[in-house]
Design an enzyme around this catalytic site. Sequence first.
Site, PDB file in Angstrom:
ATOM      1  N   THR A   1      -0.420 -16.214 -17.010  1.00  0.00           N
ATOM      2  CA  THR A   1      -0.857 -17.481 -16.433  1.00  0.00           C
ATOM      3  C   THR A   1      -2.287 -17.388 -15.927  1.00  0.00           C
ATOM      4  O   THR A   1      -3.004 -18.383 -15.880  1.00  0.00           O
ATOM      5  CB  THR A   1       0.087 -17.892 -15.289  1.00  0.00           C
ATOM      6  OG1 THR A   1       1.438 -17.849 -15.754  1.00  0.00           O
ATOM      7  CG2 THR A   1      -0.210 -19.295 -14.788  1.00  0.00           C
TER       8      THR A   1
ATOM      9  N   TYR B   1       6.237  -5.141 -19.673  1.00  0.00           N
ATOM     10  CA  TYR B   1       6.563  -6.524 -20.035  1.00  0.00           C
ATOM     11  C   TYR B   1       7.086  -6.556 -21.469  1.00  0.00           C
ATOM     12  O   TYR B   1       6.347  -6.319 -22.419  1.00  0.00           O
ATOM     13  CB  TYR B   1       5.301  -7.369 -19.909  1.00  0.00           C
ATOM     14  CG  TYR B   1       5.484  -8.862 -19.884  1.00  0.00           C
ATOM     15  CD1 TYR B   1       6.733  -9.466 -20.046  1.00  0.00           C
ATOM     16  CD2 TYR B   1       4.394  -9.704 -19.688  1.00  0.00           C
ATOM     17  CE1 TYR B   1       6.890 -10.833 -20.008  1.00  0.00           C
ATOM     18  CE2 TYR B   1       4.526 -11.079 -19.653  1.00  0.00           C
ATOM     19  CZ  TYR B   1       5.772 -11.639 -19.813  1.00  0.00           C
ATOM     20  OH  TYR B   1       5.910 -13.004 -19.776  1.00  0.00           O
TER      21      TYR B   1
ATOM     22  N   LYS C   1      10.035  -6.279 -17.193  1.00  0.00           N
ATOM     23  CA  LYS C   1      10.011  -7.733 -17.143  1.00  0.00           C
ATOM     24  C   LYS C   1      10.362  -8.245 -18.533  1.00  0.00           C
ATOM     25  O   LYS C   1       9.715  -7.870 -19.515  1.00  0.00           O
ATOM     26  CB  LYS C   1       8.625  -8.236 -16.722  1.00  0.00           C
ATOM     27  CG  LYS C   1       8.521  -9.753 -16.662  1.00  0.00           C
ATOM     28  CD  LYS C   1       7.111 -10.192 -16.302  1.00  0.00           C
ATOM     29  CE  LYS C   1       7.018 -11.719 -16.305  1.00  0.00           C
ATOM     30  NZ  LYS C   1       5.648 -12.198 -16.042  1.00  0.00           N
TER      31      LYS C   1
END
Length: 319
Positions: free
Chosen positions: A56, A143, A168
């Site tokens: 983001t 991730y 994640k």
Amino acid sequence: MSPDPLAARLTAVAGPLFFPVTAYDASGSVDLDAFRAHVRRGVDAGAAAVFACCGTGEFHALTPEEFRSVVAAAVEETAGRVPVVAGTGYGTALAVRFARLAEEAGADGLLAMPPYLVHADQAGLLAHYTELAGATGLETIVYQRDNAVFTPETVLALARTPGVIGLKDGYGDLDLMQRIVSAVRTGLSGRDFLYFNGLPTAELTGPAYRGIGVSLYSSAVFAFAPDIALAFYRALDSGDRPLVDGLLDTFYRPLVELRAKGRGYAVSLVKAGVRLEGLDVGPVRSPLTEPTAAHIEELTGIVAAGRALLERHGARGHG
């Protein structure tokens, strides 16, 4: 950087994980003052951690120098109240460089995003993250998404790697995640390993992930509607199913459907939301593009509907 273990700090505060956007000024340069204000609002609203310069936060669009300055600003603004985790990625050499810049800037940990473009086998992925985890003294969260999807055996090997504290998941295969959780649970002999729901709007799958023991999640919504995100977090945590379902139906499902209408909306729509809340964080950087005016109007209506629902429930989520 706090001397306390990152894993303990990530679970010490009951709140969503905050992934701030990176602010730019009218010339397109990083706007550290606006970014600091954004981080300050999130922490004051009840964020459990700040994940700076991640997806983001347009990690892909930042130069190393910009990256370091943004991470340092997040560290200074949080002042130790919550941990700061910085993104890193690309190939191994660049990932290590960004990791070391994050360490210099005072970050508490790393979120290791997938290697750039290439599709490596499991041995190559394990070697990449092992080298990255050993390059600094920062604890690392790996991730899983896109071109970095792991077998349960690889995640167990990662969990045994010094410096790697969690996974994640941005892939969304619950069958795979259940097998990963089981493999690590049986193979680590009681040692803790953290799991995070990292799907683009993680709240939508929050109840499902909780069913396999994954309660931590990244909240893009928290960046622009922290009251809604925090109310959902508390409702999910307390078992308030009517409010959870109401927000899923009224706010989160429409938001996900809107996000699907544009390429890059997982970032640009969030940034538009922050601007709608009165903080000028600038547009996204190329090659991403801005949402259409009609879609921003739709976003405005979705946020209003979510807040109206909270008012009816008496559940405004201010920290």
